[in-house]
Design an enzyme around this catalytic site. Structure first.
Site, short mmCIF file in Angstrom:
data_model
loop_
_atom_site.label_atom_id
_atom_site.label_comp_id
_atom_site.label_asym_id
_atom_site.label_seq_id
_atom_site.Cartn_x
_atom_site.Cartn_y
_atom_site.Cartn_z
CG HIS A 121 -2.14 0.65 1.54
ND1 HIS A 121 -1.76 2.06 1.65
CD2 HIS A 121 -3.30 0.86 1.34
CE1 HIS A 121 -2.99 2.80 1.68
NE2 HIS A 121 -3.45 2.43 1.50
CG ASP A 198 0.54 -2.56 6.31
OD1 ASP A 198 -0.69 -2.59 7.05
OD2 ASP A 198 0.35 -2.20 5.54
CD GLN A 201 -6.69 -4.07 4.12
OE1 GLN A 201 -6.85 -5.48 4.02
NE2 GLN A 201 -7.11 -3.02 3.52
CE LYS A 224 -7.43 -0.75 6.25
NZ LYS A 224 -8.11 -0.10 5.31
CB CYS A 362 -4.26 3.29 -2.05
SG CYS A 362 -4.99 4.47 -1.34
#
Length: 404
Positions: A121, A198, A201, A224, A362
């Protein structure tokens, strides 16, 4: 097995209509919907204990402080951090990454290398580019293949004693690919590099165990995982967090201030300057409690079935191509239909009450790799159903017919 209708009843927004049609929400990769317990917890905070924290001796301040720190403890247990002070509240994944890149500016020199992957991202690309411009370090990119997987042989080849930090997502937001981060963490450590994961997600779908992973940093966002916007978490190993300088100056992050010299507070407050997002920090703990009550094994099973069903049904449509076909992926499908712009599909199915994301998500380097302007992305959560997927597929077919 989940009682899906009971689960759906927890989410007030799922009962509404959009453009006269029952809402079908397939944009969970951008943000999840919120259960009633989370919505009520926000109201409860402002109605009953609203006060600034850590600074007051009065009752409300103590209640708010206790609730905020109890949330930090929930998060520590959820991700299995060794120490409570390794859990830093942030505004989200982006701030967590920027906090780390800012700290590494004092640790890098010209000739050092920072490594990111082709699946990132923009939030896990741009801050590292800025860091390299500031320090003279070089940005190295781990390439991907046609299936949307990282090429691990290239990762092994690119790693060297010049590599100071590797930044890679746990799961790709654009393609749903689950990256082999255990292998990548081990390899990074073999050359003495730190590694940041990261997890924006990943955390909606699984429970990261940061000690088992042995990552140096792990970042994610609250919105999220059925929590509020504007709050997130940076996990960092104690040794690394002590090594990095503060990200911002102000109240709370100080031990003592004089005009001659300021000394900084201990972890975690060293990185939590100013009045934090108290309400949403507390309610992030509520969201994590909710997901754990649902059960991550149940979540994974439901989403696995949704992914399989949607993949099968969408591939019935002639001219439809799915991007991201790794065997290890989560409940995200990015696709295009030959000769049709993804934006046009998204616009038509929105009129039928279906929310998907269109564009580059993104993740422009991924789109450049495939030589496409973007995709239609349907991202499913545990509160979605196969019946919704069937309606969605028929809507895509209708859009194709109208646009062909």
């Amino acid at each position: 097995m989940l009682d899906i209708q009971k689960i759906r009843a927890d989410f007030p927004i799922l009962t509404q209509k959009v453009n006269g049609k029952p809402l079908i929400y397939f944009d969970n990769g951008a943000t999840s919907q919120k259960p009633r317990v989370v919505i009520d917890a926000i109201t409860k905070y402002y109605e009953e204990i609203n006060a600034n924290i850590h600074r007051g001796v009065h009752t409300l301040s103590q209640l708010a402080t206790d609730a905020y720190e109890a949330s930090r403890e929930k998060i520590q247990k959820h991700i299995n951090a060794q120490y409570l002070h390794e859990v830093i509240f942030t505004s989200g994944t982006t701030q967590g990454i920027n906090l780390v890149t800012n700290g590494f500016a004092s640790l890098l020199k010209e000739g050092d290398e920072v490594m990111v992957s082709a699946l990132e991202h923009h939030s896990n690309i741009v801050p590292w580019q800025m860091l390299c411009e500031k320090t003279g370090a070089k940005l190295i990119v781990i390439p991907m293949n046609e299936k949307g997987e990282l090429i691990l042989s290239e990762y092994d080849r690119l790693l060297s004693n010049k590599t100071k930090i590797v930044a890679v997502n746990h799961i790709s937001n654009a393609l749903g690919t689950i990256n082999p981060i255990e292998y990548m963490i081990e390899k990074a450590h073999q050359v003495g590099a730190a590694i940041l994961i990261d997890g924006a997600q990943a955390t909606p779908h699984l429970k990261p165990d940061v000690q088992a992973l042995d990552c140096d940093f792990y970042v994610f966002s609250g919105h999220k995982i059925c929590g509020p916007t504007g709050v997130g978490i940076l996990y960092g190993k104690e040794a690394w967090l002590n090594k990095l300088p503060p990200y911002m100056g102000g109240g709370e992050m100080i031990k003592e201030v004089t005009f001659e010299k300021t000394t900084y507070a201990e972890l975690p407050h060293k990185f939590e300057a100013g009045t934090p997002n108290i309400a949403d920090g507390i309610v992030l703990g509520t969201a994590i409690d909710y997901l754990n009550a649902v059960g991550f094994e149940n979540i994974q099973q439901q989403e696995k079935e949704l992914l399989a069903h949607a993949t099968k049904r969408l591939l019935e449509i002639e001219g439809l191509k799915i991007y991201g076909t790794s065997e290890k992926k989560t409940s995200v499908i990015s696709f295009n239909i030959e000769g049709i712009h993804p934006y046009d599909i998204g616009t038509i199915i929105d009129k039928l009450g279906i929310a998907v994301r269109t564009g580059h998500h993104c993740a422009q380097p991924i789109m450049n790799y495939f030589n496409i302007p973007g995709t239609v992305r349907a991202s499913f959560s545990f509160y979605n159903t196969k019946e919704e997927i069937d309606i969605f597929v028929e809507a895509v077919k209708k859009a194709k017919m109208m646009l062909s």
